[in-house]
Design an enzyme around this catalytic site. Structure first.
Site, PDB file in Angstrom:
ATOM      1  N   CYS A 182      30.184   3.481  40.272  1.00  0.00           N
ATOM      2  CA  CYS A 182      31.612   3.792  40.456  1.00  0.00           C
ATOM      3  C   CYS A 182      32.335   2.601  41.076  1.00  0.00           C
ATOM      4  O   CYS A 182      31.809   1.923  41.956  1.00  0.00           O
ATOM      5  CB  CYS A 182      31.876   4.993  41.340  1.00  0.00           C
ATOM      6  SG  CYS A 182      31.293   6.532  40.657  1.00  0.00           S
ATOM      7  N   ARG A 196      30.741  -1.476  37.003  1.00  0.00           N
ATOM      8  CA  ARG A 196      30.265  -0.480  37.962  1.00  0.00           C
ATOM      9  C   ARG A 196      30.245   0.935  37.391  1.00  0.00           C
ATOM     10  O   ARG A 196      29.671   1.844  37.982  1.00  0.00           O
ATOM     11  CB  ARG A 196      31.131  -0.481  39.223  1.00  0.00           C
ATOM     12  CG  ARG A 196      31.104  -1.789  39.973  1.00  0.00           C
ATOM     13  CD  ARG A 196      31.855  -1.653  41.264  1.00  0.00           C
ATOM     14  NE  ARG A 196      31.166  -0.761  42.175  1.00  0.00           N
ATOM     15  CZ  ARG A 196      30.258  -1.129  43.058  1.00  0.00           C
ATOM     16  NH1 ARG A 196      29.949  -2.401  43.171  1.00  0.00           N
ATOM     17  NH2 ARG A 196      29.680  -0.251  43.832  1.00  0.00           N
ATOM     18  N   TRP A 206      30.928   6.374  37.358  1.00  0.00           N
ATOM     19  CA  TRP A 206      29.574   6.376  36.838  1.00  0.00           C
ATOM     20  C   TRP A 206      29.020   7.724  37.283  1.00  0.00           C
ATOM     21  O   TRP A 206      28.655   7.903  38.433  1.00  0.00           O
ATOM     22  CB  TRP A 206      28.785   5.212  37.439  1.00  0.00           C
ATOM     23  CG  TRP A 206      27.545   4.915  36.681  1.00  0.00           C
ATOM     24  CD1 TRP A 206      27.424   4.101  35.591  1.00  0.00           C
ATOM     25  CD2 TRP A 206      26.252   5.448  36.935  1.00  0.00           C
ATOM     26  NE1 TRP A 206      26.146   4.115  35.148  1.00  0.00           N
ATOM     27  CE2 TRP A 206      25.403   4.914  35.949  1.00  0.00           C
ATOM     28  CE3 TRP A 206      25.737   6.315  37.877  1.00  0.00           C
ATOM     29  CZ2 TRP A 206      24.052   5.227  35.887  1.00  0.00           C
ATOM     30  CZ3 TRP A 206      24.396   6.632  37.824  1.00  0.00           C
ATOM     31  CH2 TRP A 206      23.565   6.084  36.837  1.00  0.00           C
ATOM     32  N   ASN A 210      33.195   6.694  45.797  1.00  0.00           N
ATOM     33  CA  ASN A 210      31.957   6.161  45.242  1.00  0.00           C
ATOM     34  C   ASN A 210      30.832   6.609  46.157  1.00  0.00           C
ATOM     35  O   ASN A 210      30.850   6.277  47.338  1.00  0.00           O
ATOM     36  CB  ASN A 210      32.061   4.620  45.189  1.00  0.00           C
ATOM     37  CG  ASN A 210      30.730   3.957  44.895  1.00  0.00           C
ATOM     38  OD1 ASN A 210      29.813   4.586  44.385  1.00  0.00           O
ATOM     39  ND2 ASN A 210      30.637   2.675  45.214  1.00  0.00           N
ATOM     40  N   GLY A 211      29.896   7.388  45.644  1.00  0.00           N
ATOM     41  CA  GLY A 211      28.794   7.884  46.478  1.00  0.00           C
ATOM     42  C   GLY A 211      28.509   9.336  46.161  1.00  0.00           C
ATOM     43  O   GLY A 211      28.953   9.859  45.147  1.00  0.00           O
ATOM     44  N   GLU A 216       5.524  -6.453  29.722  1.00  0.00           N
ATOM     45  CA  GLU A 216       6.937  -6.526  30.113  1.00  0.00           C
ATOM     46  C   GLU A 216       7.325  -7.954  30.515  1.00  0.00           C
ATOM     47  O   GLU A 216       8.412  -8.432  30.181  1.00  0.00           O
ATOM     48  CB  GLU A 216       7.204  -5.528  31.258  1.00  0.00           C
ATOM     49  CG  GLU A 216       8.583  -5.590  31.891  1.00  0.00           C
ATOM     50  CD  GLU A 216       9.747  -5.351  30.929  1.00  0.00           C
ATOM     51  OE1 GLU A 216       9.515  -4.997  29.762  1.00  0.00           O
ATOM     52  OE2 GLU A 216      10.895  -5.565  31.355  1.00  0.00           O
ATOM     53  N   LYS A 264      10.274 -10.069  28.709  1.00  0.00           N
ATOM     54  CA  LYS A 264      11.418 -10.655  29.427  1.00  0.00           C
ATOM     55  C   LYS A 264      11.566 -12.124  29.058  1.00  0.00           C
ATOM     56  O   LYS A 264      12.658 -12.596  28.806  1.00  0.00           O
ATOM     57  CB  LYS A 264      11.241 -10.557  30.950  1.00  0.00           C
ATOM     58  CG  LYS A 264      11.527  -9.245  31.617  1.00  0.00           C
ATOM     59  CD  LYS A 264      12.955  -8.772  31.599  1.00  0.00           C
ATOM     60  CE  LYS A 264      13.302  -8.001  30.374  1.00  0.00           C
ATOM     61  NZ  LYS A 264      12.982  -6.608  30.267  1.00  0.00           N
ATOM     62  N   GLU A 277      12.745 -12.599  25.261  1.00  0.00           N
ATOM     63  CA  GLU A 277      14.067 -12.130  24.843  1.00  0.00           C
ATOM     64  C   GLU A 277      15.200 -12.983  25.398  1.00  0.00           C
ATOM     65  O   GLU A 277      16.271 -13.029  24.798  1.00  0.00           O
ATOM     66  CB  GLU A 277      14.275 -10.648  25.162  1.00  0.00           C
ATOM     67  CG  GLU A 277      14.439 -10.312  26.619  1.00  0.00           C
ATOM     68  CD  GLU A 277      14.663  -8.820  26.852  1.00  0.00           C
ATOM     69  OE1 GLU A 277      15.443  -8.203  26.119  1.00  0.00           O
ATOM     70  OE2 GLU A 277      14.053  -8.289  27.795  1.00  0.00           O
ATOM     71  N   HIS A 323     -11.406 -11.452  22.536  1.00  0.00           N
ATOM     72  CA  HIS A 323     -11.504 -10.961  21.158  1.00  0.00           C
ATOM     73  C   HIS A 323     -10.501 -11.641  20.244  1.00  0.00           C
ATOM     74  O   HIS A 323     -10.211 -11.143  19.166  1.00  0.00           O
ATOM     75  CB  HIS A 323     -11.316  -9.438  21.141  1.00  0.00           C
ATOM     76  CG  HIS A 323     -12.354  -8.731  21.945  1.00  0.00           C
ATOM     77  ND1 HIS A 323     -13.637  -8.517  21.486  1.00  0.00           N
ATOM     78  CD2 HIS A 323     -12.319  -8.246  23.208  1.00  0.00           C
ATOM     79  CE1 HIS A 323     -14.337  -7.901  22.424  1.00  0.00           C
ATOM     80  NE2 HIS A 323     -13.559  -7.736  23.487  1.00  0.00           N
ATOM     81  N   LYS A 329      22.771  -4.209  24.126  1.00  0.00           N
ATOM     82  CA  LYS A 329      22.271  -3.459  25.281  1.00  0.00           C
ATOM     83  C   LYS A 329      21.726  -2.091  24.891  1.00  0.00           C
ATOM     84  O   LYS A 329      20.731  -1.645  25.399  1.00  0.00           O
ATOM     85  CB  LYS A 329      23.415  -3.313  26.295  1.00  0.00           C
ATOM     86  CG  LYS A 329      23.022  -2.599  27.580  1.00  0.00           C
ATOM     87  CD  LYS A 329      22.124  -3.465  28.422  1.00  0.00           C
ATOM     88  CE  LYS A 329      21.528  -2.723  29.599  1.00  0.00           C
ATOM     89  NZ  LYS A 329      20.229  -3.282  29.995  1.00  0.00           N
TER      90      LYS A 329
HETATM   91  C1  F6R Z   1      14.474  -5.166  27.052  1.00  0.00           C
HETATM   92  C2  F6R Z   1      15.379  -4.068  26.823  1.00  0.00           C
HETATM   93  C3  F6R Z   1      15.062  -3.127  25.722  1.00  0.00           C
HETATM   94  C4  F6R Z   1      15.310  -1.688  26.170  1.00  0.00           C
HETATM   95  C5  F6R Z   1      15.153  -0.750  24.974  1.00  0.00           C
HETATM   96  C6  F6R Z   1      15.304   0.690  25.367  1.00  0.00           C
HETATM   97  O1  F6R Z   1      14.865  -5.927  28.142  1.00  0.00           O
HETATM   98  O2  F6R Z   1      16.370  -3.904  27.487  1.00  0.00           O
HETATM   99  O3  F6R Z   1      13.769  -3.293  25.269  1.00  0.00           O
HETATM  100  O4  F6R Z   1      14.408  -1.374  27.179  1.00  0.00           O
HETATM  101  O5  F6R Z   1      16.118  -1.067  24.009  1.00  0.00           O
HETATM  102  O6  F6R Z   1      16.569   0.937  25.880  1.00  0.00           O
HETATM  103  P1  F6R Z   1      16.876   2.246  26.687  1.00  0.00           P
HETATM  104  O7  F6R Z   1      16.082   2.212  27.939  1.00  0.00           O
HETATM  105  O8  F6R Z   1      18.351   2.219  26.932  1.00  0.00           O
HETATM  106  O9  F6R Z   1      16.463   3.409  25.816  1.00  0.00           O
END
Ligand code: F6R
Length: 608
Positions: A2, A29, A72, A98-99, A481, A485, A488, A504, A603
């Site tokens: 928020c 936010r 939010w 906010n809270g 992971e 990171k 990507e 292997h 995203k």
């Molecule tokens: C990697 C990344 C993606 C998401 C994936 C799932 O850094 O952000 O691999 O983790 O697209 O997204 P959500 O969690 O929104 O379902």
């Protein structure tokens, strides 16, 4: 979570314009719903973010002062009704918040008995009515606000306005940030300095338990007991643009740095350390069904899928439930055999990932109970699952998921205690896990404080075009992971691999230009990991090790060690992933890449 923004300037500037422009820089936010109020033009509220609010606000909307909000959602769906500002019965007092007001139910019942009528499902509205109640008794806006705040439990950053004294704004802080902007004949209130910076760089940060009363000319800060506080102004050095990221160069770094706060927010109000148990309000309605569940299938994509893999280890080892983890994109095409004793658990930051959503729908069609670990309140997955646990990690803007992963693992640990205690986990074991969870924020902060060392190391490895990430057991998904990171955001090839699998095939790639990142904390897998590191060293492969603080042996074996504090094995991933997130960030930065907008990625993935 928020964003709030408020202005008073006696007509120096148009409050309508100031507030709408300011909200734009707070958009990171929250963007579930937005709202604005000025005493002259009234309130306008809408689901969606600033763009939608602009469409709804009439051309002649204006004012000399006002308050505004980006939500939010936590309590109540993101609808216009639940959007802020909220008001009292008579529409005289208006409030943005906010809270979370934790005792809102109890206050609401009391106020309803006194004749107050509520229009929303929001916890915030209760506070407006509480101030109204005291205003009726004291006839003094400031006193009424102070009295109301003394009755409230929970977290808040607020801006409050009363039509009877339209130039006056009241701000208060408890747990949620509030900054006061000191202009010339005008004052501002905001969740962070970004919307204030185009107007003034002179600000005062409120501390918890403080209340500020602002008029265009004056600001007075008091404590909740009404004693006055003197605080010097701070000069902000950031540009308005930078401040949108809270002073960080990128959302990704900001979000990694939020880790300790994110863990606290995911745990807040849920851990019952003295009982060795947890309270997960979102699962209460299905608690009886969960006690009979014989199998869990976790469905997720990308980073959330790796969180699910860690969850598999946690839930099988500590809650004794068979778990499978499936990619959302595969699950519905393989005709899974499910029944009412199966729970399909979706993990998703956005709550909108199509493959994960379709996996949930497939689970439903086949008669399974569906659950969610979701960060975005009111998202489709959150709505369509039978029950779930919200992450409360705040909006994640950086395309590379970082803080969501940390909070997903924290939520999975809570779920492990919840299901474990239903299945014979002893209170002692529950207490042990709860204690370790509560200690994580401080330990994570210690890792973040050493970000400079990780930056140096990342620069040192700038030569590499490929990386191998190795782990075992709980740390195998962390290796996956870490590799994700890196690739990507830096576009450098990286591969996660079980350390036991290395011989292997993948070991064939190793030479002096092919570095390995090995997760080797001092746990049940330590000796095996050390042997694997020896095997790589024997082939002249450079190795970076993530190791437990105090491990002197590993330092003799390799030059580059990233130390992390000790915790119990099931919680190691929550700490161990963070140096890898920072390494990826600094590695990509050193290449001059825009880590917040990695090429070809979005995203939220809402197509197959
Ligand atoms: C990697 C990344 C993606 C998401 C994936 C799932 O850094 O952000 O691999 O983790 O697209 O997204 P959500 O969690 O929104 O379902």
């Amino acid at each position: 979570m928020c964003g709030i923004f408020a202005y008073t300037g006696k007509g120096k500037k148009d409050a309508g314009k100031v507030l709408l422009d300011g909200l734009l820089s707070l958009e990171y936010r929250g963007y579930d719903s937005a709202g604005i109020f000025t005493p002259e033009s009234g309130a306008v509220k809408t689901p969606g973010a600033v763009k939608e609010l602009r469409k709804k606000v009439s051309k002649d909307f204006s004012g000399k002062s006002g308050i505004a909000h980006l939500r939010w959602a936590t309590h109540g769906e993101p609808t216009a009704k639940n959007a802020h500002p909220h008001s009292d019965c008579g529409g005289e007092l208006w409030l943005v918040h906010n809270g979370i007001i934790e005792n809102f139910k109890e206050l609401k019942e009391k106020l309803a008995k006194l004749g107050h009528t509520f229009r929303s499902d929001s916890d915030t509205e209760v506070l407006a009515h509480l101030v109204e109640e005291y205003l009726g008794k004291t006839r003094d806006f400031e006193k009424a606000a102070l009295k109301a705040l003394n009755d409230v439990r929970g977290t808040y950053g607020i801006a409050l306005q009363y039509k009877g004294e339209p130039d006056k704004l009241i701000a208060a802080r408890m747990g949620s940030p509030i900054v006061i902007g000191l202009g010339n004949g005008e004052h501002f209130i905001a969740s962070d300095p970004s919307p204030i910076l185009p107007h003034t760089k002179k600000v005062v940060f409120l501390e918890d338990g403080e209340v500020a009363v602002l008029t265009p000319q004056k600001h007075v800060i008091r404590k909740l007991d009404s004693s006055q506080v003197r605080r010097n102004a701070t000069e902000i050095e950031w540009s308005a643009e930078q401040a949108q990221k809270g002073g960080y160069e990128h959302f990704m770094l900001k979000e990694i740095m939020e880790g300790p706060e994110v863990i606290e927010n995911t745990l807040r109000g849920r851990l019952l350390p003295s009982k060795g148990d947890v309270k997960l309000g979102g699962l209460e309605s299905v608690a009886k069904k969960l006690a009979k569940i014989e199998r869990i299938i976790i469905v997720a994509c990308g980073t959330a899928y790796y969180a699910g893999l860690v969850g598999e280890y946690m839930l099988e080892e500590h809650a004794g439930i068979p778990v499978e983890v499936e990619l959302g994109s595969e699950f519905r095409y393989r005709h899974p055999v499910l029944n009412e004793r199966t729970a399909v658990l979706a993990i998703s930051q956005s709550g909108e990932t199509l493959d994960t959503l379709e996996a949930v729908r497939e689970g439903k069609r086949r008669g399974a109970l569906t659950l969610g670990i979701v960060n975005t309140v009111g998202s489709t997955i959150a709505r369509e699952t039978d029950a779930g646990v919200y992450n409360h990690a705040g909006p994640e803007i950086g395309v590379a998921s970082t803080k969501a992963f940390v909070s997903q693992l924290t939520a999975l640990a809570l779920l492990t205690i919840f299901l474990g205690r239903q299945r014979g986990m002893s209170p002692k074991e529950g207490k042990r896990i709860a204690r370790e969870l509560a200690a994580l924020p401080k330990k994570l902060q210690a890792i973040l404080d050493r970000h400079g060392d990780i930056e140096k190391l990342a620069k040192q490895y700038g030569f590499a075009r490929d990386f191998l990430y190795l782990g075992r057991r709980y740390n195998l998904p962390v290796a996956f992971e870490g590799a994700l990171k890196l690739k990507e955001i830096s576009y450098v090839h990286a591969e996660g691999c079980g350390a036991g699998e290395m011989k292997h095939g993948p070991i064939a790639m190793i030479d002096e230009r092919f570095p390995t990142v090995a997760l080797a904390p001092m746990d049940s897998m330590y000796e095996k990991m050390i042997s694997n590191i020896h095997e790589i060293k024997a082939r002249r492969g450079p190795v970076i090790v993530v190791a437990t603080e105090g491990d002197k042996e590993v330092g003799k074996l390799v030059e580059d060690v990233l130390y992390v504090p000790k915790t119990i094995e099931m919680l190691e991933p929550i700490l161990n992933v963070v140096p890898l997130q920072l390494f990826a960030y600094y590695f990509a930065r050193a290449k001059g890449l825009n880590v917040d907008r990695p090429r070809n990625l979005a995203k939220s993935v809402t197509v197959e």
